[in-house]
Write a protein that holds these residues in place. Structure first.
Motif, PDB file in Angstrom:
ATOM      1  N   LEU A 198       0.818  -1.369  -0.011  1.00  7.89           N
ATOM      2  CA  LEU A 198       0.121   0.016  -0.101  1.00  7.89           C
ATOM      3  C   LEU A 198       0.935   1.170  -0.306  1.00  7.89           C
ATOM      4  CD1 LEU A 198      -2.712  -1.286   2.346  1.00  7.89           C
ATOM      5  CD2 LEU A 198      -2.891  -1.256   0.127  1.00  7.89           C
ATOM      6  N   CYS A 199       1.973   1.315  -0.938  1.00  6.99           N
ATOM      7  CA  CYS A 199       2.915   2.404  -0.887  1.00  6.99           C
ATOM      8  C   CYS A 199       1.985   3.593  -1.298  1.00  6.99           C
ATOM      9  CB  CYS A 199       3.978   2.045  -1.834  1.00  6.99           C
ATOM     10  SG  CYS A 199       5.367   3.395  -2.003  1.00  6.99           S
ATOM     11  N   PRO A 200       2.301   4.635  -0.481  1.00 12.34           N
ATOM     12  CA  PRO A 200       1.978   6.043  -0.729  1.00 12.34           C
ATOM     13  C   PRO A 200       2.399   7.059  -1.731  1.00 12.34           C
ATOM     14  CG  PRO A 200       3.092   6.171   1.198  1.00 12.34           C
ATOM     15  CD  PRO A 200       3.110   4.648   0.587  1.00 12.34           C
ATOM     16  N   ASN A 201       3.616   6.304  -2.140  1.00 11.55           N
ATOM     17  CA  ASN A 201       4.391   7.065  -3.258  1.00 11.55           C
ATOM     18  C   ASN A 201       5.325   6.441  -4.019  1.00 11.55           C
ATOM     19  OD1 ASN A 201       5.633   9.247  -4.766  1.00 11.55           O
ATOM     20  ND2 ASN A 201       6.607  10.352  -2.901  1.00 11.55           N
ATOM     21  N   LEU A 202       4.715   5.763  -5.060  1.00  8.14           N
ATOM     22  CA  LEU A 202       5.618   5.018  -5.731  1.00  8.14           C
ATOM     23  C   LEU A 202       6.470   5.556  -6.866  1.00  8.14           C
ATOM     24  CD1 LEU A 202       2.754   2.457  -7.395  1.00  8.14           C
ATOM     25  CD2 LEU A 202       4.383   2.084  -5.409  1.00  8.14           C
TER      26      LEU A 202
END
Length: 487
Positions: A198-202
């Motif tokens: 659930l990465c907020p900043n790929l």
């Protein structure tokens, strides 16, 4: 004088070091970022002490025979090499031909379809077969291998378990990439402590296309569980991050060793003389910011820019000059004559002249480990105003306390600059005004800065600390190996 004494002490007391062979590994050698400068300076420092010093890199920019190119392309299969060679022919057209980059990517993908698929999935790329041949390409058998940045598309992290059982393996972390599912800095995200996903900043460097962060995190964790590593960080802040991370099971020993700079290059000079060389009027107040890329997502150039605009309301433009060193072209068009953009300078002596000509060095960042530019400014006797993030508070002895960050103030005869809260434009503007309007305070901070850099941040001291620790690492490594054989 202190540097000369350190060199003599190393030569006299560490006789064993004369037989020491050191292989460092990094993304590239010259004209790159801070991590590459650190390994290059150590590489040269070891060689100047008469040691066998080697540097293996993913991209070689110099002609130095002791810099070894890791043979990733040469070790790929013939099918992959054919399509990679074909794709490389498109490189000259990428900047000027639409679709050239996509075509090159397609050709690379034909050569290595599984690698292409993994990239589409957001999996970090470890398919670099030359990494397995580090010990083969080095003409001398190294007593230690000292790894630096392992991201940058050149190193297979999966070789760490096997390599760490053949030779003592030291890793200096320059960011937090090894601790996370993809990013070099996690900013306010703490998911690296629980498994990512659930990465907020790929898009954060190094960017990935899809959220494969949970897979990447687990793969790194499994690799570390099988490895025996000796960890170095340049700041206690980064070591605190390490101690909460998936690296912990692999750590045999760890140490904080601050980075250093070359004091023969970065040192105080007569300000008027440097300004004359650079075409700067002698009576203006000069503010400086240096970064290889002013647009870096880790830097907050906009904060500096806005603070300068506030200060401009007090000082007439003809008496205040702001220099942004690090862009080939201005970030934006401006009709203010007191803002000057200077292209990135590869020559360290050219960079030093700007520090030596400046009254104050400004540094604003969202995240930073131990920025070399701050060390360079201090060494040149330039007081620093910087945001209190990452390891920066360990570099600057602030004249003003920041109670919200548990940072104390230093007396005037010790302070080297001023720390301000991140994103606080007003606080930076107030600090700039304070130093510009108080000549005696600014001069005292300048003297303190150069003295503190000589004491704490010389490359010779850094090299001496590493050499001492190499010896300790070798003893621990061989003692543990003997215990394993006796079981």
């Amino acid at each position: 004088m202190a540097d000369k004494q350190i060199k003599e002490q190393v030569k006299k007391e560490n006789v064993v070091n004369n037989l020491l062979t050191i292989l460092q590994v990094n993304t590239s050698d010259l004209h790159a970022g801070g991590a590459e400068r650190v390994s290059w300076q150590l590489f040269e420092a070891y060689r100047s002490l008469g040691l066998k010093s080697w540097l293996a890199v993913g991209k070689k920019n110099s002609n130095d025979p002791h810099v070894l190119l890791i043979p990733n392309d040469a070790k790929r299969n013939s099918w992959a090499r054919f399509w990679r060679t074909t794709g490389e022919k498109i490189t000259p057209f990428i900047a000027k031909t639409r679709g050239a980059w996509q075509l090159q990517t397609l050709l690379y993908g034909i050569g290595e379809p599984q690698r292409w698929l993994n990239i589409q999935r957001g999996y970090e790329e470890f398919n670099f077969p030359g990494s397995k041949h580090l010990l083969d390409i080095c003409p001398d058998d190294p007593h230690v291998i000292h790894l630096h940045n392992l991201h940058g598309n050149y190193f297979d992290l999966r070789i760490l378990p096997e390599l760490s059982r053949q030779v003592p393996l030291i890793i200096t972390l320059h960011d937090t990439w090894l601790l996370s599912g993809h990013c070099a800095y996690s900013f306010d995200c703490e998911r690296w402590q629980i498994g990512c996903g659930l990465c907020p900043n790929l898009k954060s460097y190094p960017a990935i296309r899809r959220d494969g962060t949970a897979f990447n995190w687990k793969r790194k964790r499994d690799i570390f569980h099988q490895s025996r590593l000796f960890i170095v960080t340049p700041s206690q802040w980064l070591m605190n991050q390490v101690e909460q991370s998936i690296l912990v099971p692999a750590i045999k020993n760890a140490k904080v060793i601050p980075n250093g700079v070359d004091l023969s290059v970065f040192h105080p000079e007569k300000k008027w003389a440097m300004r004359r060389e650079l075409g700067i009027q002698p009576d203006v107040k000069v503010l400086l910011f240096v970064a290889k890329s002013l647009r870096s997502s880790f830097k907050d150039f906009q904060m500096i820019y806005e603070a300068i605009k506030l200060v401009n309301q007090i000082f007439h433009q003809e008496k205040l000059l702001f220099i942004a060193l690090g862009e080939d072209a201005p970030m934006e068009q401006t009709d203010q004559e007191n803002l000057r953009y200077i292209p990135y300078q590869k020559d360290a002596f050219d960079v030093a002249r700007y520090y030596q000509a400046a009254d104050i060095y400004l540094h604003a960042a969202y995240a930073d480990t131990f920025p070399t530019t701050i060390l360079e400014a201090l060494a040149c006797g330039t007081p620093v105003i910087a945001t209190a993030v990452g390891g920066i508070p360990e570099q600057i002895k602030s004249l003003i306390a920041l109670s919200q960050y548990n940072l104390r103030s230093y007396p005037l005869n010790d302070a080297t600059g001023i720390l301000v809260p991140p994103r606080d434009v007003a606080a930076m503007a107030v600090a700039i005004e304070m130093l510009l309007t108080n000549e005696s305070i600014r001069q005292q901070l300048a003297e303190n800065a150069s003295q503190d850099a000589q004491t704490r941040f010389s490359i010779d001291k850094q090299a001496a600390m590493y050499l001492e620790w190499y010896q300790e690492v070798i003893k621990i490594y061989h003692f543990d190996s003997t215990l394993e054989l006796s079981r």
